[in-house]
Enzyme design. Sequence first.
Site, PDB file in Angstrom:
ATOM      1  N   TYR A   1      -2.380  -1.409  10.303  1.00 21.58           N
ATOM      2  CA  TYR A   1      -2.283  -1.366   8.841  1.00 21.58           C
ATOM      3  C   TYR A   1      -0.975  -0.718   8.412  1.00 21.58           C
ATOM      4  CZ  TYR A   1      -3.880  -0.946   3.994  1.00 21.58           C
ATOM      5  OH  TYR A   1      -3.996  -1.060   2.628  1.00 21.58           O
TER       6      TYR A   1
ATOM      7  N   LYS B   1       1.997  -2.873   6.514  1.00 21.84           N
ATOM      8  CA  LYS B   1       2.258  -2.537   5.112  1.00 21.84           C
ATOM      9  C   LYS B   1       3.689  -2.044   4.922  1.00 21.84           C
ATOM     10  CE  LYS B   1      -1.660  -3.771   3.327  1.00 21.84           C
ATOM     11  NZ  LYS B   1      -1.728  -4.914   2.392  1.00 21.84           N
TER      12      LYS B   1
ATOM     13  N   SER C   1       0.862  -1.184   0.000  1.00 19.50           N
ATOM     14  CA  SER C   1       0.000   0.000   0.000  1.00 19.50           C
ATOM     15  C   SER C   1       0.893   1.227   0.000  1.00 19.50           C
ATOM     16  CB  SER C   1      -0.888   0.006   1.252  1.00 19.50           C
ATOM     17  OG  SER C   1      -1.541   1.250   1.429  1.00 19.50           O
TER      18      SER C   1
END
Length: 272
Positions: free
Chosen positions: A154, A158, A141
Amino acid sequence: MNLAERVAIVTGGGGGIGSALVARLAREGARVVVADLDAEAARAVSETVDADHPGTTVSVGADVSDSEQIQQLIDLAESAFGPVDFYFANAGVGGALGLDVSEQDWDRSIDVNLRAHIRAARLLVPRWLERGEGYFVSTASAAGLLTQIGSATYAVTKYAAVAFAEWLSVTYGDRGVRVSCLCPMGVNTRMLTAGEDSGDALGRAATRAVTSAGDVLEPAEVADAVLAAIEDERFLVLPHEDVLEMYRQKGSDYDRWVRGMRRYQSSLLAQA
């Protein structure tokens, strides 16, 4: 690498970027195992793609954070089509919000967004080294380059996914193992809107941080960018070109970047 007659596994293939990758690979003549935790979603994608490209896919429900189930995907690919040439580590989970996150939430994010990549690579890379070729595509991401407002789980996982893909390329790139790492911003998937629908101000801020930073792309546009990168054997895949400039600005003055992100977060929370 030419994709015609190649064998690929796509995890998280039951929707979003994953299903777009399956469709695009089949169009290029690849044979694809469509894997998803939701077996029905994987089957639906497989049936839709096979309607246009008969015999190009098989589907299976799988939890790709489990090494044994990844091995079963590899076995299925080999029995249906032949040795695996491409592995798309695309399955991912959105992150819980804030710092007060359970150990279970951390474990789930680490297992799916990071360890699933590591476990797949441990199974496939030795085979690819013997054959002299193979291709690992990691879906990370832009959060893995820039951070993610709202979700530590997250952002951290990532970042780690990018780091692992980079290490994999550095370590094995001269021995035939190619690696690409996908780092998009906003993509029109259910994960994008999860924060907005959470009922939490921090969740709304997390979604708006992405949607206000650049265009929201369709999954098919992202799949096109991935295949273009594979054709060029390019490591970093940035469907949103602005991410590269943001990354450069971050690297040129890290403290300024952090201060700017704080201000950005404050403005988003004020709107939420």
